[in-house]
Scaffold this active site. Structure first.
Site, PDB file in Angstrom:
ATOM      1  N   ASP A 286       3.125  -1.613  -9.943  1.00 21.41           N
ATOM      2  CA  ASP A 286       3.480  -2.986 -10.296  1.00 21.41           C
ATOM      3  C   ASP A 286       4.879  -3.305  -9.790  1.00 21.41           C
ATOM      4  O   ASP A 286       5.718  -2.405  -9.634  1.00 21.41           O
ATOM      5  CB  ASP A 286       3.430  -3.173 -11.814  1.00 21.41           C
ATOM      6  CG  ASP A 286       2.017  -3.067 -12.377  1.00 21.41           C
ATOM      7  OD1 ASP A 286       1.086  -3.425 -11.651  1.00 21.41           O
ATOM      8  OD2 ASP A 286       1.883  -2.623 -13.521  1.00 21.41           O
ATOM      9  N   LYS A 287       5.136  -4.581  -9.590  1.00 18.26           N
ATOM     10  CA  LYS A 287       6.429  -5.009  -9.065  1.00 18.26           C
ATOM     11  C   LYS A 287       7.585  -4.469  -9.903  1.00 18.26           C
ATOM     12  O   LYS A 287       8.601  -4.008  -9.376  1.00 18.26           O
ATOM     13  CB  LYS A 287       6.485  -6.536  -9.004  1.00 18.26           C
ATOM     14  CG  LYS A 287       7.783  -7.088  -8.419  1.00 18.26           C
ATOM     15  CD  LYS A 287       7.753  -8.605  -8.326  1.00 18.26           C
ATOM     16  CE  LYS A 287       9.045  -9.134  -7.733  1.00 18.26           C
ATOM     17  NZ  LYS A 287       9.035 -10.622  -7.613  1.00 18.26           N
TER      18      LYS A 287
END
Length: 293
Positions: A136-137
């Site tokens: 995930d970012k």
């Protein structure tokens, strides 16, 4: 089999009697890929052009001549990479939080793949940029890349079959008192929010183990290991336990203690396809998480 690289050629020493097609299937080469290797005259056995499905015996040497690769068309970013491990096949880098692994269609120039592209150019590596998995970012930590496209299907298979193990450090809301837990809630997509997954009796099997490292009262430091699924399931499983990740705005609540998801990919282990030796890649917890401990 024993695998080495020499220039643009893969050298494979057979460890048993077999045939060329079986060897290529063991490397997870598709039917189309095997056909093209024969058609393009890229396969040699003990120095001689190989016939289709030719028999091989123990200690025979198979050579696979690879064409020159072209770099990915993505624009390079020459921001310095934090490299955790590198050899002729693999590149493992530490992804900072707040950085996409690859483009979301909006940001096409400032992703981890752009940085790897820049690194390849500086190192003279002529290979497309191919991450084997995502984070995930907001999640930091190890992302693994394959530098030789021929071996991408094999490494993809290893990732799918969990022969490449990934482990995480996390900080969660609330006090956890149980030293070790195994969570096996099945997970499905949330019908009401396309961004989310949820625990569902009709979902896919998912297994996560968490081990308490230290309890701080308002939050706890844990170690998490995935046995199935992707990193997103850690977030779902912890939320189901009523201990969402600290500052998880999707499954918990934002926190002023840390301004991103408190999750870090800290360890990756696999049996190297070339040497058959186990390798362990580690990545130290970043300061924004350390400061909470």
């Amino acid at each position: 089999m024993k695998i080495t690289m020499k220039y643009h050629s893969i050298q494979i020493q057979s460890e048993q009697d077999s045939d060329i097609d079986t060897l290529l299937q063991d490397l997870h080469q598709s039917k189309k890929a095997r056909y093209l290797l024969y058609q393009n005259k890229q396969l040699y056995l003990n120095g001689y052009l190989c016939k289709q499905n030719q028999s091989i015996t123990k200690n025979d040497e198979v050579q696979i001549h690879l064409p020159d690769e072209t770099l990915s068309s993505i624009p390079p970013d020459f921001t310095e990479l934090s490299i955790c491990y590198e050899d002729e096949l693999l590149l493992a880098v530490n992804k900072p939080s707040h950085l996409l692994v690859h483009s979301d269609g909006v940001d096409t120039s400032h992703t981890l793949c752009n940085r790897v592209q820049g690194y390849y150019l500086m190192q003279g590596i002529t290979a497309p940029v191919r991450p084997l998995h995502r984070l995930d970012k907001e999640t930091s930590g190890i992302v693994l890349f394959c530098k030789i496209p021929f071996f991408q299907p094999l490494l993809d298979h290893m990732m799918k079959e969990k022969q490449i193990q990934r482990e995480y450090e996390a900080i969660v809301e609330g006090s956890i008192h149980q030293k070790k837990q195994t969570i096996t809630y099945p997970i499905a997509r949330d019908r009401h929010d396309a961004r989310k997954m949820r625990v569902s009796a009709t979902g896919k099997h998912a297994k996560t183990t968490i081990t308490l490292q230290k309890n701080y009262g308002a939050y706890s430091w844990i170690h998490a290991r995935l046995f199935t699924g992707r990193t997103h399931q850690i977030r779902v499983h912890l939320a189901a336990l009523k201990h969402p990740l600290l500052s998880d705005s999707l499954y918990g609540t934002p926190s002023d203690k840390i301004h991103r998801l408190a999750l870090h990919a800290s360890l990756l282990t696999l049996q190297h396809p070339f040497t058959n030796k186990n390798i362990q890649v580690t990545c130290e917890m970043p300061l924004d998480m350390k400061d909470l401990l």
